[in-house]
Design a protein around this motif. Sequence first.
Motif, mmCIF file in Angstrom:
data_model
loop_
_atom_site.group_PDB
_atom_site.id
_atom_site.type_symbol
_atom_site.label_atom_id
_atom_site.label_comp_id
_atom_site.label_asym_id
_atom_site.label_seq_id
_atom_site.Cartn_x
_atom_site.Cartn_y
_atom_site.Cartn_z
ATOM 1 N N GLN A 147 12.839 2.571 -3.639
ATOM 2 C CA GLN A 147 12.075 2.121 -2.477
ATOM 3 C C GLN A 147 12.708 2.671 -1.229
ATOM 4 O O GLN A 147 13.888 3.003 -1.257
ATOM 5 C CB GLN A 147 11.994 0.594 -2.447
ATOM 6 C CG GLN A 147 13.316 -0.115 -2.379
ATOM 7 C CD GLN A 147 13.163 -1.639 -2.341
ATOM 8 O OE1 GLN A 147 12.151 -2.168 -1.950
ATOM 9 N NE2 GLN A 147 14.189 -2.328 -2.760
ATOM 10 N N PRO A 148 11.985 2.849 -0.159
ATOM 11 C CA PRO A 148 10.586 2.499 0.069
ATOM 12 C C PRO A 148 9.633 3.570 -0.447
ATOM 13 O O PRO A 148 10.046 4.667 -0.815
ATOM 14 C CB PRO A 148 10.504 2.429 1.590
ATOM 15 C CG PRO A 148 11.510 3.421 2.062
ATOM 16 C CD PRO A 148 12.631 3.364 1.062
ATOM 17 N N ILE A 149 8.346 3.244 -0.447
ATOM 18 C CA ILE A 149 7.281 4.186 -0.776
ATOM 19 C C ILE A 149 6.290 4.160 0.387
ATOM 20 O O ILE A 149 6.088 3.123 1.012
ATOM 21 C CB ILE A 149 6.591 3.831 -2.115
ATOM 22 C CG1 ILE A 149 5.581 4.916 -2.498
ATOM 23 C CG2 ILE A 149 5.955 2.460 -2.062
ATOM 24 C CD1 ILE A 149 5.012 4.772 -3.896
ATOM 25 N N GLU A 150 5.709 5.303 0.691
ATOM 26 C CA GLU A 150 4.737 5.372 1.774
ATOM 27 C C GLU A 150 3.430 4.738 1.317
ATOM 28 O O GLU A 150 3.035 4.846 0.163
ATOM 29 C CB GLU A 150 4.503 6.818 2.189
ATOM 30 C CG GLU A 150 5.724 7.451 2.807
ATOM 31 C CD GLU A 150 5.546 8.928 3.088
ATOM 32 O OE1 GLU A 150 4.493 9.491 2.740
ATOM 33 O OE2 GLU A 150 6.474 9.507 3.671
ATOM 34 N N LEU A 151 2.743 4.087 2.257
ATOM 35 C CA LEU A 151 1.516 3.358 1.951
ATOM 36 C C LEU A 151 0.456 4.256 1.330
ATOM 37 O O LEU A 151 -0.166 3.882 0.331
ATOM 38 C CB LEU A 151 0.977 2.694 3.227
ATOM 39 C CG LEU A 151 -0.286 1.867 3.094
ATOM 40 C CD1 LEU A 151 -0.112 0.758 2.064
ATOM 41 C CD2 LEU A 151 -0.669 1.276 4.435
#
Length: 116
Positions: free
Chosen positions: A12-16
């Motif tokens: 994580q994170p992951i883009e929306l």
Amino acid sequence: MSQTISVELDSQPIELCKLLKVANLVGGGGEAKVVISEGYVAVNGEIEYQKRKKIYNNDVIEFNSDFIEVICHAPVIETPIKKRQQPTAASPKKNVKSKTSEKSAAKVGRRKKISF
């Protein structure tokens, strides 16, 4: 009919926009960016317009009456922010003036092929 989709991530994170693609709620990245920018996607109950909004563990995304729950047990990995290099006393900024010859001034209306 609404459904809840659980998406487990390795990091994580992951883009929306990427999350919508992974959850198979859109046909591709372009479609994901359009639905986000048009205001059809909510993150944790609030409308989100940022296409590359970073999504973390336990975030809930709503789109088209479907819910995506993000599950990730890995620690957060942040990418470092690149800083601009400031000019030093040893290398001051140079004033560069553009030179135009009569020949190039005559070609103002023509297109110029630029390759990268």
